[in-house]
Structure formats: C-alpha cells, structure tokens
Design a protein around this motif. Sequence first.
Motif, short mmCIF file in Angstrom:
data_model
loop_
_atom_site.label_atom_id
_atom_site.label_comp_id
_atom_site.label_asym_id
_atom_site.label_seq_id
_atom_site.Cartn_x
_atom_site.Cartn_y
_atom_site.Cartn_z
N LYS A 159 0.86 -1.18 0.00
CA LYS A 159 0.00 0.00 0.00
C LYS A 159 0.89 1.23 0.00
O LYS A 159 1.68 1.44 0.91
N LYS A 160 0.78 2.03 -1.05
CA LYS A 160 1.58 3.24 -1.19
C LYS A 160 0.68 4.45 -0.97
O LYS A 160 -0.50 4.43 -1.33
N TYR A 161 1.23 5.50 -0.41
CA TYR A 161 0.48 6.71 -0.08
C TYR A 161 0.96 7.88 -0.93
O TYR A 161 2.16 8.06 -1.12
N TYR A 162 -0.01 8.69 -1.40
CA TYR A 162 0.32 9.86 -2.21
C TYR A 162 -0.51 11.06 -1.74
O TYR A 162 -1.66 10.92 -1.30
N GLY A 163 0.07 12.24 -1.86
CA GLY A 163 -0.65 13.49 -1.66
C GLY A 163 -0.67 14.26 -2.97
O GLY A 163 0.27 14.16 -3.77
N PHE A 164 -1.74 15.02 -3.20
CA PHE A 164 -1.86 15.78 -4.45
C PHE A 164 -1.39 17.22 -4.23
O PHE A 164 -1.80 17.88 -3.28
#
Length: 201
Positions: free
Chosen positions: A105-110
């Motif tokens: 599970k990878k996390y990203y912010g925009f």
Amino acid sequence: MGDNNNVNLPPGFRFSPTDEELVVHFLQRKASLLPCHPDIIPDLHLYPYDPWDLDAGKTMAVGNKWYFYSRITNETRITGNGYWQPVGVDESILSSSNHKVIGTKKYYGFYMGDEPPQGHKTNWLMQEYRLSHSSASTSSSNRSSSRRSTTHSTNEYSKWLPLICCVHESNSDNDSAELSCLDEVFLSLDDLDDDNISSPH
C-alpha cells in the motif's frame, strides 16, 4: 457507471473491503484474468484527471472515497493542474492465513503546480494497492496459461499488472474516521520534509 456505484451489490450491503480483501479478491483475480464478483470497480487511466474530476461517474464512489483500477507505469503522476507525490513509506499487506506479504500500500498526496518542489499541497490523498512480487508472479503465470502463451517477459507482465487506487479528500467532517493512524503519521512527516526544504541552511 452512474452515480450510485453500489447498485450491483445486494440490498443492505456496502463496499467496505479490508486491504487484504482488495488484494486477494480484486487485484489477484484481475491480474489473473479471472472474473470478480461483484464486478464493480471500473478501469481508469488516472493521470489525465485531477482528483476532483474523479467523481463524475468515472469511479466507484463509496462515501467520499473513489475506487478504480489503474496500471503500473513509469510515468510521473502528473495531471492537468498538479501531480501526485509519495507520502511517507510503503505499507506491507499481509495474508491473515499465513502472514506472508501479498501486497503493498503506497500513499500519495496531491500538489497543485507544475512540478516538485514548487507545488502547493492540497487535502487530496490517494492509497495505491499493488501486488507483491510473489503474488504478481503467480498472477502472471496464471494469465500466461489462460492465454496459452509463455513468450512475455517479467517486465512486460509487471507493466501490465493492475493496481487499485482509492482517492479521497481529507477535509470532510469525518477526517478522523477516514484517515488511519498511518495516514496521519505520514502526512506529519511530509510536513516536516516541506519545512526542512524551505528552511535556509
């Protein structure tokens, strides 16, 4: 797919899978070309879309979360008005039966803007679910067998293999419920990184 994307579920049921269920019942079957029941998560090429455009019938909406399949790619995650940037560290997804790693599970912010590090961080978040190397190899083998072909390389399969994305905005009234403890830790670490970048040496 219309606005009510839970329409294919039996009455009284709501789509609320665990990380393990997303990997085992959706990602692994999708990668192996096996049918998913219910088949309710649509395919979408993420990167042309800004996150606020994803709710217009393009994804499966569950509350303020939007689910869809995408593909592993080496492209930078750039949209029309910004880009997705990794937040924190990857999280392993374990099988409840044998405690082996079955996914990541990878996390990203925009961020709004043209490119890092000039972008302005927004409240939009994305979790990206991928198969582990062992699960991907098994799915690739199954897919190859189903097509009666063994000519594809591992790299070709890894580029084809799907992932599941879950996008949501974190400034709703249910922030505490929508964000896991790890989400909050990763966002805090990201804030520290931003401060260190902007601080003079």
